[in-house]
Design an enzyme around this catalytic site. Sequence first.
Site, PDB file in Angstrom:
ATOM      1  N   GLY A 239       0.669  -1.226  -0.166  1.00 53.12           N
ATOM      2  CA  GLY A 239      -0.068  -0.032   0.126  1.00 53.12           C
ATOM      3  C   GLY A 239       0.856   1.283   0.041  1.00 53.12           C
ATOM      4  O   GLY A 239       0.197   2.372  -0.283  1.00 53.12           O
ATOM      5  N   GLU A 275       4.015  -6.535   1.871  1.00 58.71           N
ATOM      6  CA  GLU A 275       3.574  -7.105   0.311  1.00 58.71           C
ATOM      7  C   GLU A 275       3.761  -5.883  -0.531  1.00 58.71           C
ATOM      8  O   GLU A 275       2.255  -5.567  -0.931  1.00 58.71           O
ATOM      9  CB  GLU A 275       2.039  -7.588   0.339  1.00 58.71           C
ATOM     10  N   ARG A 314      -6.108   3.118 -15.642  1.00 59.29           N
ATOM     11  CA  ARG A 314      -5.863   3.944 -14.444  1.00 59.29           C
ATOM     12  C   ARG A 314      -6.692   5.151 -14.446  1.00 59.29           C
ATOM     13  O   ARG A 314      -7.576   5.877 -13.586  1.00 59.29           O
ATOM     14  CB  ARG A 314      -4.532   4.064 -13.963  1.00 59.29           C
ATOM     15  N   CYS A 346     -14.207   4.090 -28.417  1.00 56.43           N
ATOM     16  CA  CYS A 346     -15.422   4.909 -28.670  1.00 56.43           C
ATOM     17  C   CYS A 346     -16.126   5.133 -27.308  1.00 56.43           C
ATOM     18  O   CYS A 346     -17.258   4.743 -26.935  1.00 56.43           O
ATOM     19  CB  CYS A 346     -16.249   4.310 -29.369  1.00 56.43           C
ATOM     20  N   TYR A 375      -0.311  -1.831 -12.169  1.00 55.53           N
ATOM     21  CA  TYR A 375      -1.586  -1.843 -12.535  1.00 55.53           C
ATOM     22  C   TYR A 375      -1.900  -1.352 -13.721  1.00 55.53           C
ATOM     23  O   TYR A 375      -2.882  -0.373 -14.274  1.00 55.53           O
ATOM     24  CB  TYR A 375      -2.645  -0.985 -11.294  1.00 55.53           C
TER      25      TYR A 375
HETATM   26  C1  LIG Z   1      -3.063  -5.126  -3.912  1.00 57.32           C
HETATM   27  C2  LIG Z   1      -2.491  -5.751  -2.609  1.00 57.32           C
HETATM   28  C3  LIG Z   1      -1.217  -5.598  -2.136  1.00 57.32           C
HETATM   29  C4  LIG Z   1      -0.505  -4.436  -2.827  1.00 57.32           C
HETATM   30  O1  LIG Z   1      -0.675  -3.143  -2.835  1.00 57.32           O
HETATM   31  P1  LIG Z   1       0.277  -2.023  -3.236  1.00 57.32           P
HETATM   32  O2  LIG Z   1      -0.536  -0.693  -3.121  1.00 57.32           O
HETATM   33  O3  LIG Z   1       0.314  -2.363  -4.881  1.00 57.32           O
HETATM   34  O4  LIG Z   1       1.453  -2.102  -2.686  1.00 57.32           O
HETATM   35  C5  LIG Z   1      -0.826  -6.070  -0.961  1.00 57.32           C
HETATM   36  N1  LIG Z   1      -1.658  -7.034  -0.278  1.00 57.32           N
HETATM   37  C6  LIG Z   1      -2.765  -7.223  -0.712  1.00 57.32           C
HETATM   38  C7  LIG Z   1      -3.745  -8.223   0.010  1.00 57.32           C
HETATM   39  C8  LIG Z   1      -3.084  -6.755  -1.673  1.00 57.32           C
HETATM   40  O5  LIG Z   1      -4.663  -6.842  -2.171  1.00 57.32           O
END
Ligand SMILES: *Cc1c(COP(=O)(O)O)cnc(C)c1O
Length: 421
Positions: A239, A275, A314, A346, A375
Amino acid sequence: MDHFLYRDGALYAEDVPVAEIAASVGTPFYVYSTATLERHFRLFDEALEGMDHLVCYAMKAASNQAILKTLAALGAGMDVVSGGEYLRAKAAGVPGERIVFSGIGKTRDEMRLALEGGIRQFNVESEPEMEALNAVALELGLRAPITVRVNPDVDAKTHAKIATGKSENKFGIPITRARTVYAHAAALPGLEVIGIDVHIGSQLTDLEPFALAYAKVAELTEALRADGHDIRRLDLGGGLGIPYTRSNTAPPLPTEYGALIRDTLGHLGCEIEIEPGRLIAGNAGLLVSEVIYVKSGEDRDFLILDAAMNDLIRPAMYDAWHDIIPVIEPKPGAAQQPYDIVGPVCESGDTFARARMMPPLAAGDLVAFRSAGAYGAVMASEYNTRPLIPEVLVHEHQFAVIRARPSFDEIINRDTIPEWL
Ligand SMILES: *Cc1c(COP(=O)(O)O)cnc(C)c1O
């Protein structure tokens, strides 16, 4: 920081002129920089130095095999959200013990796949999922290592479509119910409770929501330990946001994020997992496109590109801003004019930018969307029967197509005709 810079008046990807790639593969295409991917992974890895940790790349951000192999070679684990992603990670050579399985809707088939192939842990998001996983594990004579994803009810202060940590979001179990749910999990013989998982959203540009969430996780760790659970791993999700434009204040750095983790959770002696997806891949990729036409409107000029919303969704989906730069460097102090920058699809939603100040451009000129590595390609579609665009990976002075553009025959022949036609 990335490795897409102007050199002698032209945009380079590492040591390769972007125009050279365009001449070779045709436009539009995505191009990724190995050095940038590696740098971003290492920033996270180093930010957690001294703590037992694993950085699991959230591969949904950009999941090309070549990208996965590049990161896996540095020791990255993978966070996967589907059976397909699990197989992609395995195909890139990532061992099961470095793969974490997230997602609210894992099917029994996906659970079986991961249990048989080896898995570090499942991040379980509901009690029905827990029951299903327990059943599948017992069927196979295995115990599934799990964390439970808790929803800490924290406002991530990001775009509504990518906020996941408020109680109204579909993710995780309410943290207020965690002790009950953990007791339930501990009573299921096919599960082994090893930790806690939390992920509050994407593109966070402030550390405060993380601080609030992690403080709640620390408190919960103590409470669950007091209840007799062996909480030894904390998965803190991804995140952390990236700068989509250089004029905004920069989001926090991985080092600051790492320090926050140490401060809020370091005393617990848990293994730390994170993550990150966007921060690793986002600024490691460009979308390169050619201007097809410049169309003069009543009160504005349109730059009509050969890239469209199906290639990069996006802006249409998240109102996202991408810096768009010419591949030939504008002269210092060159005049600028506003353009609406659009694709050929379109739909009025196929608009990348409105009244964007750009140097004057003409048909045939190349432009690059910055920060398109995460993304981007993974969310592309073939809407309007526009082929998925190629992906290219650069490594110093070399480049390689890592996913080729399909031919129209390939696309059309994917359809099959029922016998009555
Ligand atoms: C999408 C997601 C991430 C990665 O989020 P980023 O904003 O790309 O770092 C990590 N963990 C889970 C469970 C997610 O769904």
